[in-house]
Design a protein around this motif. Structure first.
Motif, PDB file in Angstrom:
ATOM      1  N   ASN A  83      30.371  47.008  44.197  1.00 30.70           N
ATOM      2  CA  ASN A  83      31.434  47.197  43.203  1.00 30.70           C
ATOM      3  C   ASN A  83      30.874  46.807  41.823  1.00 30.70           C
ATOM      4  N   VAL A  84      30.108  47.731  41.263  1.00 27.61           N
ATOM      5  CA  VAL A  84      29.373  47.454  40.023  1.00 27.61           C
ATOM      6  C   VAL A  84      30.323  47.176  38.854  1.00 27.61           C
ATOM      7  N   GLU A  85      31.420  47.921  38.810  1.00 25.58           N
ATOM      8  CA  GLU A  85      32.389  47.744  37.727  1.00 25.58           C
ATOM      9  C   GLU A  85      32.919  46.300  37.715  1.00 25.58           C
ATOM     10  N   LEU A  86      33.236  45.789  38.892  1.00 30.78           N
ATOM     11  CA  LEU A  86      33.738  44.413  38.996  1.00 30.78           C
ATOM     12  C   LEU A  86      32.669  43.402  38.565  1.00 30.78           C
ATOM     13  N   LEU A  87      31.436  43.620  39.036  1.00 31.98           N
ATOM     14  CA  LEU A  87      30.363  42.673  38.708  1.00 31.98           C
ATOM     15  C   LEU A  87      30.116  42.603  37.202  1.00 31.98           C
ATOM     16  N   GLU A  88      30.099  43.767  36.554  1.00 33.55           N
ATOM     17  CA  GLU A  88      29.886  43.788  35.102  1.00 33.55           C
ATOM     18  C   GLU A  88      31.010  43.045  34.393  1.00 33.55           C
ATOM     19  N   TYR A  89      32.214  43.294  34.854  1.00 31.77           N
ATOM     20  CA  TYR A  89      33.405  42.647  34.275  1.00 31.77           C
ATOM     21  C   TYR A  89      33.332  41.124  34.454  1.00 31.77           C
ATOM     22  N   LEU A  90      32.985  40.678  35.648  1.00 32.78           N
ATOM     23  CA  LEU A  90      32.936  39.238  35.927  1.00 32.78           C
ATOM     24  C   LEU A  90      31.858  38.548  35.089  1.00 32.78           C
ATOM     25  N   LYS A  91      30.716  39.207  34.972  1.00 27.59           N
ATOM     26  CA  LYS A  91      29.608  38.618  34.199  1.00 27.59           C
ATOM     27  C   LYS A  91      30.018  38.428  32.736  1.00 27.59           C
ATOM     28  N   GLU A  92      30.651  39.459  32.212  1.00 30.25           N
ATOM     29  CA  GLU A  92      31.066  39.426  30.816  1.00 30.25           C
ATOM     30  C   GLU A  92      32.109  38.323  30.590  1.00 30.25           C
ATOM     31  N   LYS A  93      33.101  38.274  31.475  1.00 25.96           N
ATOM     32  CA  LYS A  93      34.192  37.295  31.326  1.00 25.96           C
ATOM     33  C   LYS A  93      33.707  35.862  31.571  1.00 25.96           C
ATOM     34  N   LYS A  94      32.749  35.740  32.450  1.00 29.25           N
ATOM     35  CA  LYS A  94      32.169  34.428  32.723  1.00 29.25           C
ATOM     36  C   LYS A  94      31.481  33.906  31.444  1.00 29.25           C
ATOM     37  N   LYS A  95      30.753  34.827  30.807  1.00 28.05           N
ATOM     38  CA  LYS A  95      30.062  34.485  29.559  1.00 28.05           C
ATOM     39  C   LYS A  95      31.054  34.009  28.493  1.00 28.05           C
ATOM     40  N   GLN A  96      32.215  34.655  28.466  1.00 23.22           N
ATOM     41  CA  GLN A  96      33.248  34.295  27.480  1.00 23.22           C
ATOM     42  C   GLN A  96      34.042  33.047  27.881  1.00 23.22           C
ATOM     43  N   GLY A  97      33.737  32.520  29.064  1.00 24.24           N
ATOM     44  CA  GLY A  97      34.431  31.324  29.521  1.00 24.24           C
ATOM     45  C   GLY A  97      35.807  31.594  30.117  1.00 24.24           C
ATOM     46  N   LYS A  98      36.091  32.868  30.426  1.00 22.72           N
ATOM     47  CA  LYS A  98      37.418  33.228  30.951  1.00 22.72           C
ATOM     48  C   LYS A  98      37.512  33.019  32.471  1.00 22.72           C
ATOM     49  N   TYR A  99      36.369  33.107  33.145  1.00 24.27           N
ATOM     50  CA  TYR A  99      36.365  32.892  34.591  1.00 24.27           C
ATOM     51  C   TYR A  99      35.303  31.870  34.977  1.00 24.27           C
ATOM     52  N   ASP A 100      35.684  31.077  35.972  1.00 25.08           N
ATOM     53  CA  ASP A 100      34.726  30.188  36.622  1.00 25.08           C
ATOM     54  C   ASP A 100      34.539  30.814  38.007  1.00 25.08           C
ATOM     55  N   LEU A 101      33.327  30.761  38.561  1.00 27.27           N
ATOM     56  CA  LEU A 101      33.082  31.475  39.814  1.00 27.27           C
ATOM     57  C   LEU A 101      32.752  30.502  40.950  1.00 27.27           C
ATOM     58  N   LEU A 102      33.457  30.681  42.076  1.00 26.29           N
ATOM     59  CA  LEU A 102      33.320  29.783  43.227  1.00 26.29           C
ATOM     60  C   LEU A 102      33.031  30.628  44.470  1.00 26.29           C
ATOM     61  N   LEU A 103      32.571  29.973  45.527  1.00 30.55           N
ATOM     62  CA  LEU A 103      32.272  30.699  46.771  1.00 30.55           C
ATOM     63  C   LEU A 103      33.441  30.539  47.762  1.00 30.55           C
ATOM     64  N   HIS A 104      33.905  31.678  48.291  1.00 22.00           N
ATOM     65  CA  HIS A 104      35.048  31.670  49.213  1.00 22.00           C
ATOM     66  C   HIS A 104      34.623  32.248  50.564  1.00 22.00           C
TER      67      HIS A 104
END
Ligand SMILES: [Zn+2]
Length: 266
Positions: free
Chosen positions: A65-86
Motif C-alpha cells: 500500500n504505497v499510497e499509505l506508506l508515503e502518507y505516513l512518512k510525510e505525516k510522521k515527519k510533520q509530527g502528526k503521527y507516532d508509529l507503533l507495532l501492533h
C-alpha cells in the motif's frame, strides 16, 4: 499534562483518507499514535477488512500500500503521527469455543521469528525506529512479553492477571496496581517498570464520566493519560467519535498537550 491518543489497526487495508476522516477535529500541533499491523489478515474475528468486500484470506503486506506508506512518512515527519507495532498479522484463532488473540495462540518460536521481522520491516518502510508494542485485542502473556523485552520495546495496553514472568518487580508492581484498582476502581495510572521493559496502561473510550475521572487521577499523579480507539470505529460509529471529541475538548481546554505515545515512556 501529557495525553496520548492511540489508534489501532492501521494496515495494508487502511486508506489515508480513513485516518484523516477519523481525526478531522484535531489541531495541527496534535499527534495520533498509530499502532500498525505489518502483515495483516483481512478478518479479525468476524469483522472483514475492508467492510463489505469479498476478499481472499491471506497475509497482506503493508509494503503493497504505497499510497499509505508515503502518507505516513510525510505525516510522521510533520509530527502528526507516532508509529507503533501492533502484532504481526492480527490473526485470531478459534479455539475452545472462543476467539484467541494473536499473542496468545502463537508459539514462542513463531513470535521470535515474526515480531523482530515485522518491526524491522516497518522501520525500513517508514524510515523510523519503533519502540512501543501494542498487542492485538490488548491480549498478551509472558511468552510474548519476553519477545518484546528481547526487542527492547515498551508495552502499551491494559494489564491482565498472571501474564508476566514472576519476579520481585512483578510482585511489587502486582500489589501496586491491584491495590490501586481496588481503591480507585481504575487501571493503574503511570509507568510500571518491569526491569527489561516498561508498561503504560491505555484507557478504553467507553464512558465520559469515567474517563474524566481517570484523566483527573493521572493529572494528580503527574503521569500521562493514554486512551485508545480505532479509526474504523470512529468512521462507522457516530457515538464513539462524539465521545472521543468530547474528551479531547475537555483535556485540551484543561491545557493538556496531545503527544506521541512513545514520548510518554521518556
Ligand atoms: Zn487491533
Amino acid at each position: 499534562m501529557k495525553v496520548a491518543i492511540r489508534d489501532d489497526d492501521t494496515s495494508y487495508f487502511t486508506k489515508p483518507e480513513d485516518l484523516q476522516k477519523a481525526y478531522d477535529f484535531l489541531r495541527k500541533e496534535d499527534c495520533v499514535s498509530l499502532s500498525i499491523v505489518p502483515f495483516a489478515v483481512p478478518v479479525h474475528r468476524d469483522d472483514v477488512f475492508p467492510y463489505g468486500k469479498d476478499i481472499k484470506f491471506g497475509y497482506y503486506d503493508i509494503a503493497d500500500n504505497v499510497e499509505l506508506l508515503e502518507y505516513l512518512k510525510e505525516k510522521k515527519k510533520q509530527g502528526k503521527y507516532d508509529l507503533l507495532l501492533h502484532g504481526y498479522s492480527h490473526e485470531y484463532k478459534w479455539d475452545d469455543n472462543k476467539w484467541i488473540a494473536e499473542m496468545k495462540w502463537k508459539s514462542l518460536d513463531q513470535l521470535n521469528k515474526e515480531l523482530p521481522n515485522g518491526k524491522i520491516h516497518l522501520e525500513k518502510l517508514l524510515r523510523t525506529s519503533i519502540s512501543v508494542f501494542v498487542a492485538p485485542n490488548n491480549s498478551i502473556d509472558e511468552k510474548a512479553i519476553s519477545v518484546i523485552e528481547e526487542l527492547k520495546m515498551d508495552y502499551s495496553g491494559i494489564i491482565g492477571v498472571r501474564d508476566r514472568k514472576i519476579n520481585l518487580k512483578y510482585v511489587v508492581n502486582f500489589s501496586k496496581r491491584w491495590g490501586f484498582r481496588l481503591i480507585k476502581k481504575i487501571q493503574y495510572p503511570g509507568i510500571m517498570n518491569y526491569g527489561k521493559h516498561r508498561e503504560l496502561n491505555a484507557y478504553t473510550i467507553d464512558d465520559y464520566e469515567r474517563l474524566i475521572y481517570e484523566y483527573k487521577i493521572c493529572k494528580k499523579k503527574k503521569v500521562p493519560f493514554v486512551i485508545y480507539t480505532h479509526y474504523w470505529q470512529l468512521n462507522t460509529d457516530e457515538k464513539a467519535k462524539k465521545l472521543l471529541e468530547k474528551i479531547y475538548n475537555y483535556v485540551v481546554e484543561d491545557g493538556a498537550e496531545i503527544v506521541p505515545l512513545s514520548r510518554c515512556f521518556k
